[in-house]
Each structure stands twice: as C-alpha cells, then as structure tokens.
Design an enzyme around this catalytic site. Structure first.
Site, PDB file in Angstrom:
ATOM      1  NE  ARG A 129      -3.048  -0.052   3.155  1.00 35.64           N
ATOM      2  CZ  ARG A 129      -2.357   0.094   4.297  1.00 35.64           C
ATOM      3  NH1 ARG A 129      -1.717   1.222   4.522  1.00 35.64           N
ATOM      4  NH2 ARG A 129      -2.321  -0.878   5.187  1.00 35.64           N
TER       5      ARG A 129
ATOM      6  CE1 TYR B  36     -16.390  10.656 -16.262  1.00 41.78           C
ATOM      7  CE2 TYR B  36     -15.841  10.812 -13.937  1.00 41.78           C
ATOM      8  CZ  TYR B  36     -16.250  10.073 -15.024  1.00 41.78           C
ATOM      9  OH  TYR B  36     -16.524   8.738 -14.850  1.00 41.78           O
TER      10      TYR B  36
ATOM     11  CG  ASP C 225      -9.936  15.398 -15.639  1.00 40.14           C
ATOM     12  OD1 ASP C 225      -9.208  14.773 -16.443  1.00 40.14           O
ATOM     13  OD2 ASP C 225     -10.951  14.892 -15.125  1.00 40.14           O
TER      14      ASP C 225
ATOM     15  CE  LYS D  96     -12.439   6.982 -18.769  1.00 43.75           C
ATOM     16  NZ  LYS D  96     -12.796   8.245 -18.137  1.00 43.75           N
TER      17      LYS D  96
END
Ligand SMILES: *Cc1c(COP(=O)(O)O)cnc(C)c1O
Length: 384
Positions: A50, A103, A175, A200
């Site tokens: 982690r 978004y 973004d 994407k």
C-alpha cells in the site's frame, strides 16, 4: 530523461532494464510485502505494497515525465486519484470552483461525497473570467478545470484561468484526461496539479482502470501521498504494468485518433442530419484558436447534435456497428455514447446537464473510411 522529446520519454522514463537479468521490460512485482534486512532495513525503501511497489513506481516515474512534472502518484481509478487530491488539500469549510461541464463523476464526488464533510462547490462558466472572479471567495482553495471538456469539447484558456486563480491564492487543478499529455501539458501553462483517468488514452486499450495525480512541484506531494497510503486506493501491480505498456504507444495512437476525428468532424459538418458538430479542430468551433495555441493536436473526442432531436440521437447511438455503444473513451476501438442516459446520467437536472440531442464519439484508430461508412449507414438506418 527531461531533455528528450515526448515520444522518447513515453517509452524510456522509468523503464530501465532489470539489472539482475537484463530483461528489457522491468518485471511485474506481484508481491504484497518486501523482506527487510533487519527491522526497518528496507531495500530501496519498499516495505508493504500500500505504501509502495516497484511496478507502480516505474509507472509514476513515467507519468511525471510525460507531464513535465516533479513527481506523480498512481491510483486504482481516476476518481480515486481525484478523491486523494481533494482530501489531501481541503479541510471542512473550504470551497472549490469547478468548471460547469467537467466530468460528471468529479461533480458527484464533490457534491455528494465531500459536501457532507463540509466542502462547498460552485460551478462556473470558466470562459467567463468575471464569473470565475465572482465565484472565488477567501475559502476557495481549488479552481478545477477540464479542457477539452466532456462531452461538449469546450476549450478553456488554462494560462488565463490559472492567473486569476493564483491571484486569489487558489491551487489550479487540470483534468487532462481528454487531451492526454501527448497534446497538452497543463503544468507548463501554469497549473499546479494534473489529474488523469489513465483508464482512457494513457492505458489506451480499454483493458485497465487507473488514475494519476501529477505534481508541478513538491508543495502538495506529502499530503496527497499520505492519503494514498492511509486510504489505499493504489493501482495494483498488473494494472500499473498494463498502463505503462499502453503509454509507450501514446504518441502514435493520439496522432491517429486526432487525424481520424478531424476527418469525421469535417464529414459531419457537411451532413444536414447534424445541427452542430463539437470538435475543437474545426475553424467553426468557438475555442478553436485557444486550442490551436495550447494543444499540439485536437484529440479523438467529438460530439454531434442530431437535428431531428433526442429520439434520433438515441436511435443513432444504437445504429452503428464499428462504433460500439459503451461508456468510456480513449481506447483504440471506436465507441459511441448517449451522454444524457449514460456518462452524464448523474448530472441530469443540474448545471452540468447535457443537451438531449447529443451523441458522443470516442474515435478509435481503425481505418477512417470504415468509420465514416459506419456513421453513414447509421444515419441511413434511422432515416433521419
Ligand atoms: C473517466 C474520467 C474520469 C474518472 O476516471 P475513472 O478512471 O473512471 O475513475 C475523470 N475525468 C475524466 C475527464 C474522465 O473521462
């Protein structure tokens, strides 16, 4: 690496061959923990996954190099990256100014997940600087923008908005998912932080979910790294590796996506069935000049407004064959979507709602003649 050009960095940054075996591709470190040489004797700083994993580190090095950033962190999804960024910087009582067609998931995160914890959000038309200035208050910590936007491909002048936000002491977040760093580098234009859904264009093959925060300098790194470590929405080793592999072909893919989308946009402009074509590469697009200045290409996303209205738009989205009906974008295969019922269903009835006669295309890198023929047969089928 920073002296090399983009396509070279995309292939080599963070990708040193394995020193033990010479394997040209660094291995996938599919392990949850690392053996210590005595208590606290961490090899190269790795202890528990982690906190850090070598495959994730090599992706993070690559991501920072792509955006010209000081560092990067990679996450399990784009929204996980956004969440870590927002919680790392904001505290209850803080305020965010958000572009009015970002978004939908970003809007949902701020207004439904973070609002109950005391974060306030105002949506604005970022092209209207008076509206941006009026929305900024003493509590405004972040100005968040997305350009080109989704799904109407609005263009925002990053440098101009950054200047206004910085004058008020706010952090500027871009973004950069739609453009990808192959076409636009927000840090060089004045942004402080860049976020990505690497799901994407960066991953590029519709086979992995991921997200990233890229840092212009060290200011917010520790706070956001702490969120990543303390909450744990990290990218898994195999996912990090798949993303790294996708990124190596980003420059050539995006060139072809842009070329195909430009051809389709020009074709669509000549068809009476579409009352409007949203693509920044068209001279008719209101943001064309800014896009030509701040981007090195116009990208693979475009939207079409059907003159015959919402039912025709829905029927058209269901009538193509190569363009497959699906959410998401940025993969090598072409996709079509009906935003009001799909990607933007969560913002219906809000300031971010999308016109009901619009379909969105994620133009892939198939042969563009086949793509245009597919759209033509779709129009013929709906008889619009
Ligand atoms: C998909 C997307 C996101 C969210 O990313 P996930 O990987 O789906 O969590 C954020 N911003 C934009 C512009 C997107 O297209």
């Amino acid at each position: 690496m920073s002296e090399h050009s983009f396509a070279t960095r995309a292939i080599h940054a963070g990708q040193e061959p394995d020193p033990r075996t010479g394997a040209i591709i660094p291995p996938i470190y599919q392990a949850s923990t690392h053996v210590q040489d005595g208590i606290g004797g961490f090899r190269e700083g790795y202890e528990y996954n982690r906190a850090g994993n070598p495959t994730r580190s090599s992706l993070e090095t690559q991501l920072a190099a792509l955006e010209g950033g000081a560092s990067a962190l990679s996450f399990a999804s784009g929204l996980a990256a956004e969440d870590a960024l927002l919680r790392g910087i904001l505290k209850p009582g803080d305020h965010v100014v958000l572009g009015n067609d970002v978004y939908g998931g970003t809007y949902r995160l701020l207004t439904r997940v973070l609002a109950p914890w005391g974060i306030e959000t105002t949506t604005v038309e970022l092209g209207d600087l008076d509206e941006v200035r009026a929305a900024i208050r003493p509590e405004t910590k972040i100005v968040w923008l997305e350009t080109p936007s989704n799904p109407l491909l609005k263009i925002v002048d990053i440098a101009v908005v950054a200047e206004v936000a910085h004058a008020a002491g706010a952090v500027v977040v871009v973004d950069n998912t739609f453009a990808s760093p192959a076409l636009q580098q927000p840090l060089a234009l004045g942004a402080d932080l860049v976020v990505h859904s690497t799901t994407k264009y960066l991953g590029g093959h519709s086979d992995v979910l991921g997200g990233a925060v890229v840092f212009g300098d060290d200011t917010h790194f520790d706070a956001i790294k702490f969120q990543q470590f303390a909450v744990g929405a990290v990218s898994a080793p195999l996912d990090a590796w798949l993303t790294t592999r996708g990124i190596k072909t980003l420059a050539v893919r995006v060139r072809q996506h842009s070329e195909n989308a430009q051809a389709i946009a020009e074709w669509a402009e000549s068809r009476p069935e579409f009352e409007r074509v949203f693509y920044p590469g068209l001279a008719s697009h209101p943001g064309h000049d800014i896009a030509a200045r701040q981007m090195s290409g116009f990208g693979g996303m475009l939207s079409l407004a059907l003159a015959a209205g919402p039912d025709a738009a829905k029927a058209f989205a269901e009538s193509t064959e190569i363009f497959q009906l699906a959410e998401s974008l940025g993969g090598v295969e072409s996709l079509i979507g009906y935003p009001p019922d799909m990607t933007h269903a969560s913002v219906r009835g809000t300031a971010l709602a999308v016109p009901e006669n619009v379909v969105r295309l994620s133009v892939g890198i198939e042969d563009v003649r086949d793509l245009i023929a597919d759209l033509e047969q779709g129009l013929a089928r709906i008889g619009s």
